[in-house]
Design a protein around this motif. Structure first.
Motif, PDB file in Angstrom:
ATOM      1  N   CYS A 161       0.867  -1.187   0.227  1.00 14.48           N
ATOM      2  CA  CYS A 161       0.040  -0.075  -0.132  1.00 14.48           C
ATOM      3  C   CYS A 161       0.945   1.163   0.036  1.00 14.48           C
ATOM      4  N   TYR A 186      -0.617   0.101  12.144  1.00 10.06           N
ATOM      5  CA  TYR A 186      -1.220  -0.977  12.736  1.00 10.06           C
ATOM      6  C   TYR A 186      -1.568  -2.137  11.449  1.00 10.06           C
ATOM      7  N   ASP A 242      -4.610  -1.128  -0.500  1.00 14.92           N
ATOM      8  CA  ASP A 242      -5.842  -0.052  -0.529  1.00 14.92           C
ATOM      9  C   ASP A 242      -6.257  -0.031  -2.015  1.00 14.92           C
TER      10      ASP A 242
END
Ligand code: SF4
Lengths: 296, 331
Positions: free
Chosen positions: B88, B94, B140
């Motif tokens: 991404c 996280y 994403d």
């Protein structure tokens, strides 16, 4: 500083003096290639009696070993340097030297970002690219000086052996190969002299300084990540930890320190504690903070 | 900006590669045999690579579409995911991709049509139930769209197949491709959201929550179905107020009919993945929080999770009909 004196000390003294300081490990095939680097970073001979000549400047964190020609020698010399000076895992490993090139680009400095080993077919992708400083190219490590430059690449005799070994000493992103073009279709390597080889490297020193500044920034990041703080090292020296507890202690200590940067674990306070008790002490303090946990 | 593109030689002239070439005209291209020789190699440093990731263009040859992992959310009778990309542009602290891959480099599988072919096959095998296909499990869905041009292809395909659903999960505001066309009723644009105070610390390189809200509301006005994803829920001092404010802000001018679904899930990691991620951030306060390990999963523990779940359910119920709210559960 007289490094010849240093080598007469016991192994542990070498360790404590040097191992935390060295951040750049240069692995160079020929003395003629090494001399401009040794001088540029003010390194001094560490010992003449070793398997390979080693040069050092522990003030600026540079070490250099002269490997001799060939991929196997390059890997072996890198291993020798790593083991002999107990180099830490955050140090950068750099192979620099001359190389043949398929085009007429004598004197140009390249970063090799893809290195393939003719003997084994293995491929390596060393380093992070410094495209703002220098151009990148693929490199083939071959067994003999090259006359045929049919493939669009740089040609050397060491880099693949170096990459094969050095990437495991720190990581791929801190392993670098830089080559100055010395010969090619229109420039025979037979015409090279010690002096001309040194000149080729020396002429690239401004870029080499820029590169070492860029590498240093990455080393600092990695050092911060993996370095065990002195305070934790003191505890580990004083109290006996099993291997498992040692790792748990280090990880817990780091979390605890991240949460309580102003607190300290004084050896005197914990000398009578068992490893488990010290770990529990830190965990308890962390747990007591959960209700008021701030993310910043 | 991406400076280096490695490409499998067979995809050099693929239309997706040509699209990438136009989007990144200054990048240098280097051939490789297969993406694995670069992406899976040992001794890579994820955190250093993340400073300057490289792009790898490859062809995927198998496993185009897979059943979704347990706890991914949404109660559709048949759920599948597909990954046209690994990794991404953003760098959320996280993010579980850090524990999944050795490399932070981007892999873009250029043969989008093979993914769509596999989706067609699964659709034909499961003609008795409506299936949802999730993009954005290993990346994403939209962040890379200006370079990959993926969304247009996916939307064209799903437009032709109105009996199956697509979810594009994103934190991106690169939604240009969606505005250029009519909304498609079987496509959900799902935004991952968390309160601004923690997003600004944890969602490194991602657009601010305010920009995401702006994008999602504009998309809703344009007729797109919106998904709201509060996953992972992050525990911190004042979390109730912050989540409550966030939800209120989202709902300010968004109506139940704009919302396809809302899902939330606690922060959780498989144990092995957690260990790997923590090794990237050993000195970080976020990972200093005392998490609990149970049955191979590391999480806040059931006490905090129940507290957070009940709170979220209560808050969401103020605005969204109950059947649209899902919890991503621990397994
Ligand atoms: S947006 Fe999602 S995939 Fe991207 S870094 Fe953040 S958590 Fe990971």
């Amino acid at each position: 500083m007289n490094y010849c004196n240093t080598v007469t000390m016991g192994g542990n003294e070498i360790d404590s003096l040097i191992r935390n300081r060295i951040e750049f490990c240069w692995v160079v095939a020929l003395r003629a290639e090494a001399v401009p680097i040794i001088e540029a970073f003010n390194m001094k001979i560490f010992s003449n009696d070793l398997l390979y000549p080693i040069y050092l400047n522990q003030d600026n964190g540079h070490a250099l070993i002269i490997s001799g020609v060939g991929a196997i020698k390059s890997g072996a010399a890198a291993t020798f340097l790593k083991v002999y000076l107990s180099i830490q895992n955050y140090a950068a490993w750099i192979n620099i030297g001359i190389a043949g090139y398929f085009e007429d680009a004598k004197g140009e400095l390249y970063q090799a970002i893809k290195v393939s080993y003719q003997d084994t077919g293995n491929t390596f992708f060393p380093g992070m690219r410094f495209s703002r400083i220098l151009k990148s190219e693929v490199l083939r490590t071959v067994g003999k000086p090259q006359k045929d430059f049919s493939e669009p690449a740089l040609y050397d005799m060491e880099a693949a052996g170096f990459c094969e070994i050095s990437t495991s000493f720190s990581c791929n992103e801190l392993t670098y190969v830089f080559k100055v073009v010395s010969d090619g279709p229109n420039h025979s390597s037979n015409l090279l002299t010690k002096k001309s080889v040194s000149n080729l490297i020396e002429n690239q020193l401004p870029k080499i300084f820029e590169i070492s500044d860029a590498i240093e920034k990455l080393v600092v990041v990695e050092k911060k990540r993996i370095h065990i703080p002195i305070e934790a090292q003191e505890i580990l020296k004083t109290i006996h930890f099993s291997v498992t507890n040692r790792n748990v202690f280090i990880n817990t200590y780091r979390r605890w320190k991240a949460k309580f940067p102003d607190k300290h674990l004084a050896v005197s306070e914990f000398a009578m504690y068992s490893p488990k008790q010290i770990i529990n002490h830190m965990e308890k303090q962390l747990s007591s903070e959960t209700d008021s946990w701030v993310i910043q | 900006m991406i400076e280096t593109i490695y490409f499998e030689e067979e995809v050099f002239d693929h239309p997706t590669s040509l699209h990438v070439r136009k989007a990144l005209p200054r990048a240098d291209w280097f051939p490789i045999r297969s993406y694995q020789e670069l992406f899976n190699k040992r001794h890579q440093n994820f955190r250093l690579q993340k400073k300057q990731p490289e792009l790898i263009l490859a062809k995927k040859n198998s496993n185009f579409v897979l059943p979704i992992p347990a706890g991914f959310g949404m109660d559709t009778s048949r759920n599948f995911y597909f990954s046209h990309m690994y990794n991404c542009l953003y760098d959320c602290k996280y993010c579980f991709l850090q524990g999944m891959y050795n490399s932070a480099n981007f892999v873009l599988f250029v043969n989008y049509d093979d993914f769509f072919h596999s989706i067609s096959v699964i659709k034909n095998e499961n003609h008795d139930a409506s299936a949802t296909f999730f993009s954005g499990y290993d990346c994403d869905s939209l962040a890379f769209d200006k370079i990959s041009g993926f969304a247009d292809h996916a939307l064209d395909f799903f437009y032709q197949h109105p009996d199956i659903n697509l979810e594009l999960r994103t934190k991106s505001v690169a939604v240009g491709a969606l505005f250029k066309r009519e909304a498609i009723s079987n496509c959900i644009i799902a935004f991952s959201l968390s309160p601004h105070e923690i997003s600004k610390v944890l969602d490194f390189k991602a657009p601010s929550v305010a920009r995401r809200l702006n994008a999602l509301k504009n998309l809703a006005r344009h007729g797109w179905k919106i998904g709201l994803r509060f996953d992972p829920l992050i525990y911190f001092k004042g979390w109730e107020d912050q989540y409550s404010t966030l939800i209120a802000n989202i709902m300010l001018d968004l109506f139940d009919e704009n919302i396809h679904s809302v899902s939330f899930g606690p922060l959780r990691f498989p144990k092995k993945m957690y260990k790997k991620i923590v090794s990237h951030y050993p000195n970080d306060q976020f990972y200093a929080f005392p998490l609990e390990e149970k049955n191979g999963t590391v999480s806040y523990g059931s006490h905090l999770e129940i507290e957070m779940r009940c709170f979220l359910e209560r808050e969401l119920a103020k605005y969204v009909s109950e059947e649209k709210i899902f919890q991503c559960v621990l397994h």
